[in-house]
Structures are given as structure tokens and as C-alpha cells.
Design an enzyme around this catalytic site. Structure first.
Site, PDB file in Angstrom:
ATOM      1  N   ARG A  15       0.842  -1.196   0.000  1.00  0.00           N
ATOM      2  CA  ARG A  15       0.000   0.000   0.000  1.00  0.00           C
ATOM      3  C   ARG A  15       0.881   1.251   0.000  1.00  0.00           C
ATOM      4  O   ARG A  15       2.069   1.191   0.280  1.00  0.00           O
ATOM      5  CB  ARG A  15      -0.917  -0.001   1.223  1.00  0.00           C
ATOM      6  CG  ARG A  15      -2.028  -1.035   1.173  1.00  0.00           C
ATOM      7  CD  ARG A  15      -2.819  -1.103   2.466  1.00  0.00           C
ATOM      8  NE  ARG A  15      -2.052  -1.706   3.552  1.00  0.00           N
ATOM      9  CZ  ARG A  15      -2.512  -1.882   4.795  1.00  0.00           C
ATOM     10  NH1 ARG A  15      -3.731  -1.466   5.106  1.00  0.00           N
ATOM     11  NH2 ARG A  15      -1.758  -2.452   5.708  1.00  0.00           N
ATOM     12  N   LYS A  75       1.430   1.948   7.198  1.00  0.00           N
ATOM     13  CA  LYS A  75       1.737   1.132   8.374  1.00  0.00           C
ATOM     14  C   LYS A  75       2.593   1.900   9.371  1.00  0.00           C
ATOM     15  O   LYS A  75       3.191   2.926   9.063  1.00  0.00           O
ATOM     16  CB  LYS A  75       2.459  -0.153   7.966  1.00  0.00           C
ATOM     17  CG  LYS A  75       1.545  -1.185   7.324  1.00  0.00           C
ATOM     18  CD  LYS A  75       0.317  -1.505   8.165  1.00  0.00           C
ATOM     19  CE  LYS A  75       0.659  -2.226   9.470  1.00  0.00           C
ATOM     20  NZ  LYS A  75      -0.552  -2.463  10.298  1.00  0.00           N
ATOM     21  N   TYR A  94      -1.229   4.671  10.455  1.00  0.00           N
ATOM     22  CA  TYR A  94      -1.624   3.716  11.494  1.00  0.00           C
ATOM     23  C   TYR A  94      -0.449   3.532  12.447  1.00  0.00           C
ATOM     24  O   TYR A  94       0.701   3.449  12.022  1.00  0.00           O
ATOM     25  CB  TYR A  94      -1.985   2.353  10.888  1.00  0.00           C
ATOM     26  CG  TYR A  94      -3.307   2.322  10.161  1.00  0.00           C
ATOM     27  CD1 TYR A  94      -4.499   2.520  10.843  1.00  0.00           C
ATOM     28  CD2 TYR A  94      -3.370   2.081   8.794  1.00  0.00           C
ATOM     29  CE1 TYR A  94      -5.720   2.492  10.178  1.00  0.00           C
ATOM     30  CE2 TYR A  94      -4.575   2.054   8.114  1.00  0.00           C
ATOM     31  CZ  TYR A  94      -5.750   2.253   8.820  1.00  0.00           C
ATOM     32  OH  TYR A  94      -6.948   2.231   8.154  1.00  0.00           O
ATOM     33  N   HIS A  96      -1.074   1.726  16.078  1.00  0.00           N
ATOM     34  CA  HIS A  96      -1.333   0.541  16.910  1.00  0.00           C
ATOM     35  C   HIS A  96      -0.288   0.418  18.023  1.00  0.00           C
ATOM     36  O   HIS A  96       0.435  -0.574  18.143  1.00  0.00           O
ATOM     37  CB  HIS A  96      -1.343  -0.728  16.046  1.00  0.00           C
ATOM     38  CG  HIS A  96      -2.390  -0.730  14.978  1.00  0.00           C
ATOM     39  ND1 HIS A  96      -3.744  -0.796  15.240  1.00  0.00           N
ATOM     40  CD2 HIS A  96      -2.294  -0.649  13.621  1.00  0.00           C
ATOM     41  CE1 HIS A  96      -4.428  -0.772  14.115  1.00  0.00           C
ATOM     42  NE2 HIS A  96      -3.574  -0.677  13.116  1.00  0.00           N
ATOM     43  N   GLU A 118      -6.098   5.006  13.430  1.00  0.00           N
ATOM     44  CA  GLU A 118      -7.053   4.103  14.080  1.00  0.00           C
ATOM     45  C   GLU A 118      -7.757   4.692  15.292  1.00  0.00           C
ATOM     46  O   GLU A 118      -8.680   4.077  15.832  1.00  0.00           O
ATOM     47  CB  GLU A 118      -6.371   2.779  14.467  1.00  0.00           C
ATOM     48  CG  GLU A 118      -5.433   2.850  15.676  1.00  0.00           C
ATOM     49  CD  GLU A 118      -4.017   3.237  15.298  1.00  0.00           C
ATOM     50  OE1 GLU A 118      -3.147   3.136  16.182  1.00  0.00           O
ATOM     51  OE2 GLU A 118      -3.763   3.620  14.133  1.00  0.00           O
ATOM     52  N   ASP A 270      -3.260  -6.752  15.295  1.00  0.00           N
ATOM     53  CA  ASP A 270      -2.652  -5.420  15.296  1.00  0.00           C
ATOM     54  C   ASP A 270      -2.646  -4.805  16.694  1.00  0.00           C
ATOM     55  O   ASP A 270      -1.797  -3.975  17.009  1.00  0.00           O
ATOM     56  CB  ASP A 270      -3.415  -4.473  14.351  1.00  0.00           C
ATOM     57  CG  ASP A 270      -2.864  -4.523  12.928  1.00  0.00           C
ATOM     58  OD1 ASP A 270      -1.675  -4.837  12.771  1.00  0.00           O
ATOM     59  OD2 ASP A 270      -3.626  -4.254  11.987  1.00  0.00           O
TER      60      ASP A 270
END
Length: 372
Positions: A15, A75, A94, A96, A118, A270
Site C-alpha cells: 500500500r 503502516k 496507522y 497501533h 485508528e 494489530d
């Protein structure tokens, strides 16, 4: 603002943070964009397409991190990327963080400002930047689980929907949110027997109205989870506590007593996973076995369908990217409490309470951390 897009370096992650269309929107709003060479080439987004949209192409990630005021990724930053972050630089991706104290420590030390996709919220209490990837992961979880049930993958040798005269597989989905609902839709489409477990009665009622008699809904208790997991052929872990570590709802004792060759797809990996036996895997080596149960715990599942995922993610993130670039993060966050909810790290301060609690770190309220 100068916005930078590096190429993702996590294993089998294809991505990219911005599509050419998103770049064109930023440029038309007076911003500059630099994109690392070949950042999107794996999914058919060539350097020429980015140039046509108004971006400048730079050869390395170091060039992106050295020049950009805001870094837009997909990511969580890997250690080499964290090392390149500059004091005060804005990171939008993101994160996490809850199950990842090492990343948290690195971002705190970098003195950057990190906003996590997120944990950005919306007026309805949803998570608009997580939702598109949750939709993808939920649908993929059934594809992955069906594949893992095959003998060659270590599974029980079951066809998810069965055939006339042979029972279909039993699919148990723990969590009825976006992941769970999309997993249920796919599993029912393949004619499996599907049960969703959730602790929200209103949510179970919504799912019941949406799917009707084809779906079995059960209120979440320890007894209910144990009873359903032990008789399942495929278990989908779809639990989410926003920004926090996932609760361990599937104990190792349960896994030990599950059917031989049954499968757990832990989409919650995740955030640490909802099974005690879960540990993150990659697309290169997606599965492992514990107590004769196949575990699929890929931490970036949507990366396997990277083109679909990239466009779905950009549809959701672009308005926030434009706001951050146009107003600066401090003003954008003060004017939008939903964006403020995404602020996890600010100049050496941890500004998301669930992460602070999970890692036993000091917490600074995000509104107090902002300058001015």
C-alpha cells in the site's frame, strides 16, 4: 505544507500513503508533495502518474524524511523510519501503539507529533479511518480461513459451505463491529453456519435485523465464548477496544480443546490479538500451529489486496490530510475534536490514555499537549 510519502518497508506491504488523485488534491490546494521513487509501482501507481499529479519524485526514504513537514504513511513506522523522524515532524499513519512499547518509546524519543488513523473518531462514535481497512480485513478473514481449512494448509479438510448432503463449516466471529459484520456477510455468502458473539445487545439487534435468520447472534460471556469456540471449525477474532490492547478472550486452554485442524484468524493481532496463542505473522509466513489448531495472524491483512486497500484508505484519510496540511496540526486538532482523538504522541508526551494504561506510562491529555 510540504507533504512526504515514503515507500512502505514492512514485509509484503504494498500500500502507499497517497494516491496520485490525493496528491493532485493537495497540490491544487497550494501544497507541495514529494513521493519516494517506486512507492506505488507494485499496485500500478507509477512515478509518471505521481509526476502528472504534481508531485516531485525523490530517490530515497531519507530524502522524504529529511525534507517533508508531514509524513503520510500506511503502516506503523519501522525502526529505520523512526530513526529518520525529526523533532516536531508530523506523522500521519496507522500506529497501533498499545501492544508495541518499543515503537512507543522510539516515537517519544524522536520528539515527533504522531496522529494515528485508528483512533480518529467521528460524530457517531465510529472510527472512520479504521473502518475501510476493517471492511477489507473482515472480508479477507473468511477467504484466509477457508484456505487454512484445506488439508494442505494443516486444516480439517473442510469446504466452508459444504455440499448437498454434507454439513457446512461452523464459523464463530467474536466481535460484531465492522470486521465482524463484514466477515459474517462473506461467510454467509459461502453458506457456512455463522455465529456472531458481542457484548452489545443493540449491536446484536442491528446484526439480527440486517442478516435475519441466517445469522445466529449470542451475547458475550466466558461460557458463551468457550462453548462456541470449542465447537467451531473457523474462529474469527474481530474484537476492538479503540487504541487499547485487545482482550484475551480465547485462552490457551480453549485452544488446546478445539477441534484438530480448526482455524483461528485473529484480525485483532494489530492490537495484540484476542487469543492467548496469537503472535504476529507476515504474508510471507502467515500461519503456524498450536495444539493442532491453525493460526492465521497476519498483522497487515489488507496489504494482500493493496490496490483496493490503498484507494479505500485514501477516500477516508484525504479530508483529514487536507485539514492538517492547510491549517497545521495544532489548529486542525483544536477545531476538530475527532482529529484531536487521533493524537497519540506529541513532542515526547504520550497523549492517548488507553496506550498509557496498557504500557504503564505517564499520560498527557491531548488538548493540554497542543501548543498555544
Amino acid at each position: 505544507m510540504l507533504v512526504g510519502v515514503p515507500k512502505e518497508i514492512k514485509v509484503h506491504e504494498y500500500r502507499v500513503g497517497l494516491t496520485p488523485s490525493s496528491v493532485r488534491e493537495l497540490v491544487s490546494n497550494g501544497h507541495k508533495v514529494i513521493v519516494q521513487a517506486s512507492a506505488g509501482v507494485a499496485i500500478g501507481l507509477t512515478d509518471e502518474m505521481y509526476k502528472a499529479a504534481g508531485a516531485d519524485i525523490v530517490p530515497t526514504a531519507a530524502d522524504v524524511f529529511a525534507k517533508a513537514e508531514m509524513i503520510v504513511k500506511v503502516k506503523e513506522p519501522q525502526p529505520p523510519e523512526i530513526a529518520m523522524l525529526r523533532p516536531g515532524q508530523l506523522l500521519f499513519t496507522y500506529l497501533h501503539l498499545a501492544p508495541d512499547p518499543e515503537q512507543t518509546a522510539g516515537l517519544l524519543k524522536s520528539d515527533c507529533v504522531a496522529i494515528a488513523y485508528e483512533t480518529v473518531t467521528d460524530a457517531r462514535g465510529g472510527l472512520p479511518l479504521l473502518a475501510p481497512m476493517s471492511e477489507v480485513a473482515g472480508r479477507m478473514s473468511i477467504q484466509a480461513g477457508a484456505h487454512c481449512l484445506e488439508m494442505e494448509q494443516g486444516g480439517r479438510g473442510m469446504l466452508l459451505g459444504g455440499v448437498p448432503g454434507v454439513p457446512a463449516a461452523k464459523v464463530v466471529i467474536i466481535g460484531g463491529g465492522v470486521v465482524g459484520a463484514n466477515a459474517a456477510r462473506m461467510a454467509m455468502g459461502l453458506e457456512a453456519h455463522v455465529t456472531v458473539i458481542d457484548r452489545s445487545l443493540p449491536r446484536l439487534a442491528e446484526l439480527d435485523l440486517q442478516f435475519g435468520a441466517m445469522l445466529n447472534t449470542i451475547y458475550s460471556t466466558i461460557d458463551a465464548i468457550e462453548e462456541q469456540v470449542l465447537t467451531a471449525d473457523l474462529v474469527i477474532g474481530a474484537v476492538l477496544l479503540p487504541g487499547a490492547a485487545a482482550p484475551k478472550l480465547i485462552s490457551e486452554s480453549m485452544v488446546r480443546r478445539m477441534k484438530k485442524g480448526s482455524v483461528i484468524v485473529d484480525v485483532a493481532i494489530d492490537q495484540g490479538g484476542c487469543a492467548e496463542t496469537a503472535r504476529p505473522t507476515t504474508h510471507a509466513q502467515p500461519t503456524y500451529r498450536v495444539h493442532d489448531v491453525v493460526h492465521y495472524c497476519v498483522a497487515n491483512m489488507p496489504g494482500a489486496v493493496a490496490r483496493t486497500s490503498t484507494f479505500a484508505l485514501n477516500n477516508a484519510t484525504l479530508p483529514f490530510t487536507l485539514a492538517l496540511a492547510g491549517k497545521g496540526y495544532a489548529r486542525a486538532c483544536r477545531e476538530n475534536p475527532h482529529l484531536l482523538a487521533g493524537l497519540n504522541i506529541h513532542r515526547g508526551a504520550l497523549t492517548y490514555q488507553a496506550v498509557a494504561e496498557a504500557q504503564n506510562r505517564a499520560f498527557t491529555p491531548p488538548d493540554r499537549a497542543l501548543p498555544g
